[in-house]
Design an enzyme around this catalytic site. Structure first.
Site, PDB file in Angstrom:
ATOM      1  N   GLU A  92       0.816  -1.219   0.000  1.00 26.73           N
ATOM      2  CA  GLU A  92       0.000   0.000   0.000  1.00 26.73           C
ATOM      3  C   GLU A  92       0.855   1.278   0.000  1.00 26.73           C
ATOM      4  OE1 GLU A  92      -4.187  -1.482   1.968  1.00 26.73           O
ATOM      5  OE2 GLU A  92      -2.627  -0.877   3.359  1.00 26.73           O
ATOM      6  N   ASP A 122     -11.325  -6.442  -3.928  1.00 21.90           N
ATOM      7  CA  ASP A 122     -12.289  -7.553  -3.974  1.00 21.90           C
ATOM      8  C   ASP A 122     -13.657  -7.005  -3.628  1.00 21.90           C
ATOM      9  OD1 ASP A 122     -12.854  -8.183  -0.860  1.00 21.90           O
ATOM     10  OD2 ASP A 122     -10.797  -7.501  -1.126  1.00 21.90           O
TER      11      ASP A 122
HETATM   12  N1  ADE Z   1      -9.237  -5.234   2.689  1.00 20.47           N
HETATM   13  C1  ADE Z   1      -9.319  -5.664   1.405  1.00 20.47           C
HETATM   14  N2  ADE Z   1     -10.373  -6.468   1.229  1.00 20.47           N
HETATM   15  C2  ADE Z   1     -10.985  -6.568   2.428  1.00 20.47           C
HETATM   16  C3  ADE Z   1     -12.107  -7.271   2.878  1.00 20.47           C
HETATM   17  N3  ADE Z   1     -12.827  -8.032   2.065  1.00 20.47           N
HETATM   18  N4  ADE Z   1     -12.445  -7.165   4.189  1.00 20.47           N
HETATM   19  C4  ADE Z   1     -11.709  -6.390   5.017  1.00 20.47           C
HETATM   20  N5  ADE Z   1     -10.626  -5.724   4.649  1.00 20.47           N
HETATM   21  C5  ADE Z   1     -10.260  -5.803   3.354  1.00 20.47           C
END
Ligand code: ADE
Length: 273
Positions: A35, A241
């Protein structure tokens, strides 16, 4: 001897005023290496400072002096690193860059959420009636904090303006190419909890209970520390995601692109300050 003492006093005064003059500084945080990688690569004159075991890298982005750090994953690590950052460097503002799980059905991996507000989604009391008590209490004033921590309005507006001019990356396709779908950018609600969400049921409740556009594991903790200490902040997230049953697979495929898209925006914001 007298002249040596005078020279020493003069030099230490100069060093002090240089250090004093070198402020203001902007704090830039991300949770893990990917990041903050692009931010660190873009820094001019990087120098590391270790504060209570946490590594901070100072340098310049354009004309702005910045200090960059990885908070570590989760709310406690995020709060600890933010408190060390504020105490040691006294930044004028704090920006966070990172990835998140999308909870807004309109958004896909690679898209960006500028967090107009953040909330803890896992704070409160648990009862069988499912009646949430969501407000944290400010450790300094002892008053209730708001459920949603508002971002600094000028930073948010600046983000909305500069994002139009930066080239954001499409996500990688199974065919080997890169998606040409334009990256969507929204200003919205980011919710934070000490959990990786990979559940459509949880996504529906985060949407229904908070109007969440994205979920992650640090934002509201950083926002709460900044709010309580009165330092402007902005959280930027790009989606890796959709927080659904395939979230772990999507995460592995898309987090590098998402991390770079978010970092590109944060770099552009700082350069436009
Ligand atoms: N960071 C990236 N994807 C995530 C997710 N699905 N839940 C929590 N933090 C995240």
């Amino acid at each position: 001897m007298k002249y040596t003492v005078l020279l020493f006093l003069f030099l230490s005064q100069t060093a002090f005023s240089q250090q004093y003059k070198s402020r203001p500084i902007t704090g830039l945080l991300g949770a893990f290496g990917a990041e903050v990688e692009l931010v660190k690569q873009t820094l001019k004159n990087p120098k590391t400072v270790v504060v209570d075991g946490v590594t901070f890298t100072t340098g310049r982005l354009g004309k702005q002096k910045v200090v960059v750090a990885e908070t570590g994953i989760g709310k406690v690590n995020a709060a600890m690193t933010t408190a060390l950052l504020l105490d040691h460097f006294r930044p004028e503002r704090v920006l966070f860059t990172g990835i998140a799980g999308g909870t807004n059905p309109e958004l896909q991996p690679g898209d960006i959420v500028i967090a107009g507000r953040t909330a803890h989604h896992d704070y409160g009391s648990i009862t069988d009636k499912n009646t949430p008590t969501r407000q944290t209490r400010n450790v300094i004033t002892k008053q209730f904090n708001p459920v949603y921590f508002p971002a600094d309005t000028s930073l948010m507006r600046l983000a909305e303006k500069v994002v139009k001019d930066i080239p954001l990356e499409g996500i990688p396709l199974a065919s080997g190419g890169v998606s040409d779908r334009p990256v969507k950018v929204v200003t919205g609600t980011v919710v934070t909890g000490d959990v990786f969400v990979a559940s459509p049921i949880k996504v529906s409740s985060l949407r229904a209970d908070f109007g969440a556009d994205a979920t992650e594991m640090e934002g509201a903790a950083i926002a709460q520390v900044c709010y309580q200490i009165n330092v402007p902040h902005l959280i930027i997230r790009s989606l890796s995601d959709r927080a659904d049953a395939e979230a772990h697979i999507a995460f592995d495929k898309f987090y590098p692109t998402a991390a770079r898209n978010s970092a590109k925006l944060v770099i552009a914001i700082v350069q436009a300050l």
